[in-house]
Design a protein around this motif. Structure first.
Motif, mmCIF file in Angstrom:
data_model
loop_
_atom_site.group_PDB
_atom_site.id
_atom_site.type_symbol
_atom_site.label_atom_id
_atom_site.label_comp_id
_atom_site.label_asym_id
_atom_site.label_seq_id
_atom_site.Cartn_x
_atom_site.Cartn_y
_atom_site.Cartn_z
ATOM 1 N N ASN A 89 76.613 -20.654 11.858
ATOM 2 C CA ASN A 89 76.146 -19.894 13.010
ATOM 3 C C ASN A 89 74.729 -20.327 13.348
ATOM 4 O O ASN A 89 73.876 -20.438 12.467
ATOM 5 C CB ASN A 89 76.169 -18.399 12.697
ATOM 6 C CG ASN A 89 77.590 -17.913 12.478
ATOM 7 O OD1 ASN A 89 78.473 -18.144 13.314
ATOM 8 N ND2 ASN A 89 77.839 -17.290 11.337
ATOM 9 N N ASP A 91 71.246 -19.794 15.404
ATOM 10 C CA ASP A 91 70.337 -18.887 16.094
ATOM 11 C C ASP A 91 69.714 -19.639 17.276
ATOM 12 O O ASP A 91 69.151 -20.730 17.084
ATOM 13 C CB ASP A 91 69.255 -18.463 15.082
ATOM 14 C CG ASP A 91 68.289 -17.448 15.671
ATOM 15 O OD1 ASP A 91 68.178 -17.372 16.908
ATOM 16 O OD2 ASP A 91 67.635 -16.748 14.865
ATOM 17 N N ASP A 267 74.883 -18.345 18.503
ATOM 18 C CA ASP A 267 75.010 -16.891 18.580
ATOM 19 C C ASP A 267 75.111 -16.377 20.012
ATOM 20 O O ASP A 267 75.771 -15.367 20.280
ATOM 21 C CB ASP A 267 73.810 -16.204 17.888
ATOM 22 C CG ASP A 267 73.848 -16.450 16.382
ATOM 23 O OD1 ASP A 267 74.917 -16.891 15.892
ATOM 24 O OD2 ASP A 267 72.819 -16.217 15.721
#
Lengths: 564, 523
Positions: A89, A91, A267
């Motif tokens: 994931n 950011d 995200d």
């Protein structure tokens, strides 16, 4: 150029053919490799490859093209890539400093010493060729069984976390401390110079996987017991990180490991899942007549397809007879234009098979400056002068030795000189000629030396702020060198050009020369040079102890007159 | 040496010396010879020996030898003998067999005026020579005579050599006395020096030549003077004219001469001209724009970095060409522009392109030439450039920070890789290399690209000479040169050629111009 040592037995296994070292030495050049050294005792060949082919940084990559060359296996190489479930994931904060991350899981590795060496070599090659020393691409290789997904690629404040970095595993350090104290941190700190937060990869348990592009955390260190790997590649250039991943992944696949994709999810765009590595080939269209015209050949579509297959590309015919569809393997990063396919066809066809065509025609033309320079040389050699050729690079100290002030605003100055010996360029030939005397002081005298060459001067009227000027410089050194000797040489030059009557000398004072024995040279009222006996302190500055006399003139004003 | 109908003529007085040398029949030191013949050394060397050498009858060679010379102290012993001998003589006076050492030292001090040190040196030598023995049995040291009539020691024999030769310096010491020389050297009785000895020796011809085979003359003349020609005396004097060893080298002259680099550059130039090429020249101080950007080298390319290129502090920035041209190059780098290329895909910066540098290749000049081509230009156009380029490198035997590069280009319609190979084969053939091989290579501004190797008969090896290729569309389109007009290009380093042609070990010689090398250089 980057280099690589190939072991014959390993290459034989990869190619699937018995190879002889002499044949290999000959064959490698035709797939674009440069043989640097052949060790027949050890059965090793050291090769150099071009920076546009980082896929040649492993024996696996080279074997792929050799198989094509020997027609053992042709067309697009196939790799088994398994769909993976592991996620990373991202950011969105990383976009500001290091926007891209890709990676892969590699299972069932069983690497021998050679293969470990290969991996390190690829990593280094990619950091250099595609990564621009880790700026565009940085690669981390980890023991997959020591970490747990999903992973998080985010940023961290300089003192926002403490972890044990590779090579300094005894210490828990913050990113700030690593940049200031760790060897790799110091070396790559400039890549994070303006960042308020640093890029970082954590695993699901919050352990630091790596602090790209600087260093990995210690607990993911790869050892001889490692069975499965996690790869992370971060960078500032999306194409470059993907090419790099593809090159590594294809090599692992060729080593017999199982490569699994990694899902990259930003995200802020949870629905866009990027599956990497993506081995979908790049496609391009080429025109048959374009290729043939470029190579001077008359190849058919089938001929061209065969050539491309040999260099591990696929090509297929289209509805348009003149156009082929070409598929390029995902590990090749050097296709920007149709012309790049042309070169591949040439390599597949074999450069050695091209027949030279000699087209005649054209009228040669001499450059007037060179004609005039050679004329000056002939005249001075006729007067018994020995020709010198000196460097354009010069030193501020040389000007000072001549008794001249060096003003940075009025001279050409180098920004990044290697040494004090070269920190400016020459604005006269006299410097070089004095150094010639100095260098040769123990040779048999007398000396009568000359140089015809370009000097460089600042010139605000030029787009580059400087111009070159062709000069003639003559210098004499002997027990009896004096003004009258050097004046005879000057007169000889002008007399031979037939312009002696257009020249006058006006007495001047100049720190390089003795007053009363020096003058400026004027040609048709234009100042073109200087003549005189060298001032004793200047002679001494150059470590000499005989009288010296010299003249130097700008030859540019004569060209036009001579041409007409 | 064979003389038919012509006798070798030498001076009568030199013949006498020749006969003497024939008698000696072995190499002899020139000074010794001069003493033997009682002819001053300088005169002998510049006269007879020089003349005999000139006609090939004698030769001399130089040899470095060790010369030992007596010190002042040693000279004083030449007549009276070494300290040990002098002391021994005193000791044996009055048939003494033994003496108390302490008393004896005082006696010697008075008798011979020896210092204590010298006395003990003498005593220790006497012991060593076994002339005496000593005993402390009485509680004080006594010495006894051990040898009634000792022979001359080797050290004394060395001294005698000097005495016999009547000279303070000697170079020929018999081998068996070498050790003694070392020990008197340690006693500081002699000094050692190196000296050049000139050994005179007859050639095989000189050894066997007889008077009948020679023409002996009394009064040798070297030149036929203007006077002789005017008054006719040349006729009678001609037989006295000194003959030359016609095969000997003449004395050096300080001649004017081309630098070998110029010769090679001019050769290259002639090859290009003979193939119909025009020479172009361009600025040495150059903008990064022409040196790199126009050649499709991305702005983060390693070659553009400081450690590879000399950038300038003054002048620091250039003016760049017209907006339209800048825009084209910018687009080409960023997205390929109108060239059909994908481009590099990065943000191109005008600031980086403006930087001023010393050009790193003459291709920068070639590019400037492309900018002058218009629709009216007559094709094919062939131009070349031979000029100075710079790289930010430390200089050593094989690297220079400044060197010469050769660049050739052909601009024309439908030119192909086969045409380029044709140009290369022809070019290198005219440069003297019959065999040329081209293989795949890489340069950022050409595609296809080729490495060029040639076979050097002189070295018996294949040599990598340089690169070549067809300029990429990303390079030529900016100047309106579009397919099917293409640009063939090749380049090579001149110093590489020079190293082969001149068999040069240290490439820096080319720009240091050692005069002795230049005077010897052949091309």
């Amino acid at each position: 150029m980057p280099s690589l040592t190939l072991k014959l037995d390993r290459l034989e296994k990869l190619v699937g053919k018995e190879l002889k070292i002499d044949d290999l030495e000959y064959d490698l050049q035709w797939i674009g490799l440069d043989v640097d050294d052949v060790n027949k005792e050890e059965n090793e060949i050291k090769i150099e490859y071009d920076p546009n082919r980082p896929d040649y940084s492993s024996p696996e990559g080279i074997a792929r093209n050799l198989k094509g060359y020997y027609e053992i296996e042709i067309g697009l190489p196939e790799f088994q890539i398994n769909e993976g479930t592991e996620k990373i994931n991202v950011d969105p904060k990383v976009r500001k400093i290091r926007p891209f991350v890709v990676g892969a899981i590699v299972r069932n590795i069983d690497l021998d010493e050679d293969q470990v060496g290969t991996l390190m070599n690829i990593q280094e090659a990619l950091h250099w060729a595609l990564g621009r020393d880790r700026m565009k691409v940085a690669i981390g290789i980890h023991d997959y069984d020591q970490v747990k997904g999903p992973y998080i690629y985010t940023t961290v404040k300089p003192d926002g976390v403490k972890f044990r970095p590779l090579h300094m595993e005894a210490y828990e350090m913050t990113p700030k401390e690593i940049l200031e104290e760790h060897e790799m941190g110091i070396r790559y700190a400039h890549l994070l110079k303006d960042a308020e937060e640093y890029p970082i990869i954590y695993d699901a348990e919050g352990k630091v996987v790596s602090l790209p592009p600087i260093i990995n955390g210690v607990h993911t260190t790869v050892t001889d017991k490692t069975k499965n790997l996690l790869l992370d590649l971060t960078g500032t250039d999306f194409k470059a990180v993907n090419y790099s991943l593809n090159i590594i992944a294809s090599t692992f696949a060729d080593m017999g490991a199982k490569v699994e994709t990694l899902n990259v999810i930003y995200d802020d765009k949870p629905d866009e899942i990027l599956k990497v590595p993506d081995f979908k080939p790049q496609t391009m269209q080429v025109h048959l007549d374009y290729i043939n015209s470029y190579l001077g050949l008359k190849l058919s579509a089938n001929d061209i397809i065969k050539c491309l297959n040999k260099v591990r590309l696929n090509a297929s015919k289209t509805k348009n007879k003149n156009i082929l569809n070409v598929k390029i393997p995902a590990y090749r990063c050097d296709f920007m234009h149709e012309v790049d396919i042309v070169e591949e066809v040439a390599i597949g066809y074999g450069y050695q098979n091209l027949i030279p065509v000699v087209k005649e025609g054209g009228f040669g033309k001499y450059h007037h400056a060179e004609v005039f320079a050679n004329k000056a040389r002939d005249i001075m050699i006729g007067a018994g002068c020995l020709e010198m050729v000196n460097s354009t690079l010069s030193s501020q100290k040389d000007y000072e030795k001549l008794g001249l002030d060096f003003n940075e605003k009025e001279q050409i100055v180098l920004l990044n000189p290697v040494s004090e010996l070269f920190n400016t360029t020459r604005a006269n030939l006299l410097i070089g000629l004095m150094k010639n005397l100095s260098f040769n002081r123990s040779a048999e005298k007398p000396f009568r030396l000359f140089e015809v060459g370009d000097i460089l001067l600042l010139d605000k009227n030029r787009d580059v702020g400087a111009r070159r000027e062709l000069h003639l410089g003559v210098i004499t050194l002997s027990e009896s060198s004096d003004f009258s000797e050097i004046k005879s040489l000057l007169d000889h030059y002008f007399r031979t050009l037939g312009i002696l009557n257009d020249v006058i000398i006006k007495p001047i004072s100049n720190p390089t020369f003795i007053e009363g024995r020096t003058g400026e040279i004027y040609y048709k009222k234009k100042k073109i040079g200087i003549i005189g006996e060298i001032y004793p302190q200047v002679i001494i500055n150059f470590g000499l102890n005989y009288p010296v006399a010299a003249f130097e003139i700008n030859l540019m004003p004569f060209f036009k007159d001579q041409e007409e | 040496m064979i003389y038919i109908n012509q006798k070798l003529s030498i001076k009568n007085e030199h013949y006498k010396i020749l006969k003497k040398l024939q008698k000696i029949n072995k190499p002899i030191e020139a000074r010794t010879l001069s003493e033997k013949l009682k002819i001053p050394y300088e005169k002998l060397m510049s006269g007879a020996i020089f003349s005999l050498e000139q006609v090939g009858l004698a030769k001399f060679q130089e040899e470095e030898v060790e010369v030992i010379t007596l010190t002042k102290e040693a000279k004083s012993y030449l007549d009276s003998g070494l300290p040990e001998r002098q002391i021994y003589d005193v000791l044996t006076q009055n048939d003494r067999k033994e003496v108390k050492l302490l008393d004896f030292s005082k006696e010697i001090e008075q008798e011979l005026n020896f210092s204590k040190r010298l006395f003990f040196v003498g005593i220790s030598k006497m012991k060593k020579n076994r002339w005496i023995m000593s005993s402390k049995a009485m509680g004080y040291e006594q010495i006894f005579i051990n040898n009634e009539s000792p022979e001359k020691t080797e050290e004394e024999q060395v001294l005698d050599l000097f005495k016999d030769s009547n000279s303070d310096s000697l170079s020929e010491i018999p081998k068996k006395l070498q050790q003694a020389v070392n020990s008197i050297y340690n006693r500081k009785l002699v000094t050692k020096d190196k000296k050049i000895l000139r050994l005179v020796e007859l050639t095989p011809n000189g050894k066997k030549i007889t008077e009948e085979e020679l023409q002996l003359i009394d009064d040798e003349i070297k030149l036929i003077s203007s006077e002789m020609l005017k008054d006719g005396s040349w006729k009678e004097k001609l037989p006295n004219l000194k003959n030359y060893e016609v095969n000997a080298l003449g004395p050096n002259i300080a001649a004017g001469k081309y630098h070998p680099l110029t010769v090679i550059i001019n050769e290259v130039r002639e090859v290009f001209h003979s193939m119909g090429f025009e020479e172009i020249k361009g600025t040495i101080v150059e903008e990064a724009f022409y040196n790199f950007d126009c050649l499709y080298q991305p702005q983060d390319h390693p070659a553009r970095e400081m450690h590879d290129t000399f950038y300038l502090k003054n002048p620091a920035v250039g003016k760049l060409p017209k907006k339209k041209v800048i825009e084209t190059i910018k687009n080409t780098h960023e997205n390929g522009g109108n060239t059909g290329s994908t481009g590099w895909g990065y943000k191109w910066s005008e600031e980086i392109a403006k930087k001023i540098l010393l050009r790193t290749h003459t291709t920068a000049t070639t590019i400037r030439r492309l900018s002058h081509i218009t629709k009216k230009s007559k094709l094919p156009m062939k131009v070349f450039c031979v000029d100075r380029v710079f790289r930010n490198e430390s200089e050593d035997r094989t690297h220079l920070a400044q060197f010469m590069q050769i660049d050739g280009i052909v601009i024309g319609e439908n030119l192909s890789l086969s045409d380029l190979i044709g140009q290369l084969v022809e070019f290198y053939k005219r440069m003297g290399f019959e065999k040329v091989v081209t293989r795949p290579g890489f340069f950022p501004y050409t595609e296809p690209s080729m490495e060029v190797s040639v076979y050097s008969k002189k070295l018996g090896a294949w040599l990598e000479m340089g690169g070549s290729g067809i300029f990429r569309p990303e390079v030529t389109y900016a100047w309106g040169i579009r397919d099917p007009v293409r640009v063939l290009a090749w380049g090579l380093g001149l110093e590489r050629l020079a190293q082969i042609k001149l068999k040069l070990g240290d490439i820096r010689h080319l720009y240091q111009s050692p005069i002795s090398w230049l005077r010897e250089a052949s091309y």
